[in-house]
Design an enzyme around this catalytic site. Structure first.
Site, mmCIF file in Angstrom:
data_model
loop_
_atom_site.group_PDB
_atom_site.id
_atom_site.type_symbol
_atom_site.label_atom_id
_atom_site.label_comp_id
_atom_site.label_asym_id
_atom_site.label_seq_id
_atom_site.Cartn_x
_atom_site.Cartn_y
_atom_site.Cartn_z
ATOM 1 C CG HIS A 232 -47.841 12.699 -29.799
ATOM 2 N ND1 HIS A 232 -48.565 13.655 -29.121
ATOM 3 C CD2 HIS A 232 -48.347 11.501 -29.423
ATOM 4 C CE1 HIS A 232 -49.478 13.041 -28.359
ATOM 5 N NE2 HIS A 232 -49.366 11.746 -28.525
ATOM 6 C CG HIS B 145 -51.707 10.605 -25.508
ATOM 7 N ND1 HIS B 145 -52.067 9.351 -25.953
ATOM 8 C CD2 HIS B 145 -51.052 10.426 -24.341
ATOM 9 C CE1 HIS B 145 -51.622 8.438 -25.087
ATOM 10 N NE2 HIS B 145 -51.013 9.060 -24.091
ATOM 11 C CG ASP C 162 -54.702 9.821 -29.361
ATOM 12 O OD1 ASP C 162 -54.405 8.900 -30.137
ATOM 13 O OD2 ASP C 162 -54.114 10.019 -28.274
ATOM 14 C CG ASP D 100 -54.938 6.793 -27.053
ATOM 15 O OD1 ASP D 100 -55.891 7.490 -27.450
ATOM 16 O OD2 ASP D 100 -53.744 7.093 -27.285
#
Ligand code: ZN
Length: 391
Positions: free
Chosen positions: A128, A166, A164, A253
């Site tokens: 990120h 995200h 991931d 995650d």
């Protein structure tokens, strides 16, 4: 030449944001569990201490102003995403972040130079971080720093696949206009989850059309739907792009116990994803595979098992999911995290089967609609037919 290089040193645990979901104990417990299974001692596996990324390496991705702000950061700093709830300033933040970036950069370099066929930084995957600001627990974007280094070393086509939960917003932002880098992200839909980007309509900038692939999955997606989506999109996209090296961010995650997101994968489904990534590296890249960890907040229940499976796949052979979790590790995990439930087997009891897209389907469900949206948005740009079930 090593088969697999594991870039690791306990100093990587210094990336510690304090009272925060991104607790380095998840990485510590991963390495401890992998050691219990002998995964790091296998023939052909080398373990090497991480070198820090220097300023020149970080400036390939980050702005001079941001680098200066991180180096000078104090608990009173403002701007550049620092001292937000997600990104508190912590002791030796620059040094710890530069070490994570340097470890991933070293892994990539070793693979490109033929020093190892595969390499991994399990503490990496801070996808990120943006060129000019910290975001989503991430200070320096180690995957982007490593990919920029591969480009500098002469790589012409790099595939980055991010599993991931995200969206890989930072990596996408750095390379979305660069036709040499294909970024593929499978994640929970931005309507439901941070960072709010990663729609199928994001397909790459001018001159790089089709080099950004986003699969936005509905909350509740389980092994079956996730693997169906992966196999309906990722192999065809990668075969079309013909990468020289595969780079994967393997955030854990997506697990059903993860407290920050809403997908429903098991460690068995995650293990199947790692095997599929290995197979793509073998098929398309002569085995050249660089891997990192990533997110993952079920820090005892899921992450150490998922990434031990990843390390086992990277170092030669997957672990039997029916294996018992060693008692010594269970004691360590209980001592380090007394509030958590310690798993006793390497499986969640799932079979990781899925319905292949190529067999067609009846009425499309929400996962199928997500698959179709991505295929329609990006497959034509890759020279693929979104309606051809064989692709
Ligand atoms: Zn994540």
């Amino acid at each position: 030449m090593a088969d697999t290089l594991v870039v690791w040193g306990d100093e990587l645990l210094g990336y510690d944001l304090g009272d925060h979901p991104l607790n380095p104990v998840r990485v510590e417990l991963t390495m401890a569990l992998a050691r219990e299974f002998g995964v790091l001692d296998r023939p052909g596996t080398a373990v090497e201490a991480p070198p820090p990324a220097d300023d020149a390496a970080l400036l390939r991705v980050h702005t001079p102003e941001y680098l200066a702000a991180v180096k000078a950061a104090t608990p009173r700093s403002r701007g550049h995403g620092l001292n937000t709830p997600d990104n508190p300033v912590f002791a030796r933040m620059h040094e710890a972040s530069a070490l994570v970036a340097g470890a991933t950069r070293r892994a990539a370099e070793a693979v490109w130079r033929g020093e190892a066929r595969r390499a991994v930084n399990i503490a990496g995957g801070l996808h990120h971080a943006m060129p000019d600001y910290a975001s989503g627990f991430c200070v320096y974007n180690d995957p982007a720093v490593a990919i920029a280094h591969l480009l500098d070393l002469g790589a012409e086509r790099i595939a980055y696949v991010d599993v991931d939960v995200h969206h890989d917003d930072g990596v996408q932002a750095v390379f979305e206009d660069d036709p040499r880098v294909l970024t593929v992200s499978l994640h929970e839909t931005p309507f439901a989850l941070f960072p709010g980007t990663g729609f199928p309509s994001e397909t790459g900038g001018p001159g790089a059309e089709g080099t950004v692939v986003n699969v936005a999955l509905p909350p509740g997606t389980s092994d079956d739907g996730w693997l169906r989506a992966f196999h309906a999109i990722v192999p065809a996209a990668l075969r079309s792009f013909r990468p020289q090296v595969l780079f994967t961010q393997c955030g854990a995650d997506t697990h059903r116990l993860d407290p920050l997101a809403d997908l429903r994968l098991t460690v068995d489904g995650q293990r199947a994803a790692y095997l599929a990534l290995r197979d793509l590296a073998e098929e398309l890249c002569d085995g050249r595979w660089v891997a990192t960890g990533g997110g993952g907040y079920a820090i005892v229940e899921a992450v150490p098992r998922a990434w031990t499976h990843l390390l086992a796949v990277l170092t030669g052979a997957p672990l039997d999911p029916d294996s018992a979790v060693p008692a010594t590790w269970r004691e360590l995990a209980a001592a380090r995290c007394p509030q958590r439930t310690v798993p006793d087997r390497m499986t969640d009891g799932a079979d990781a089967r899925y319905r292949p897209w190529s067999l067609g389907n009846g009425a499309p469900d929400a996962v199928d609609r997500a698959i179709l949206a991505t295929r329609r948005a990006v497959f034509p740009l890759l020279g693929l037919d979104p309606t051809d079930p064989r692709d």
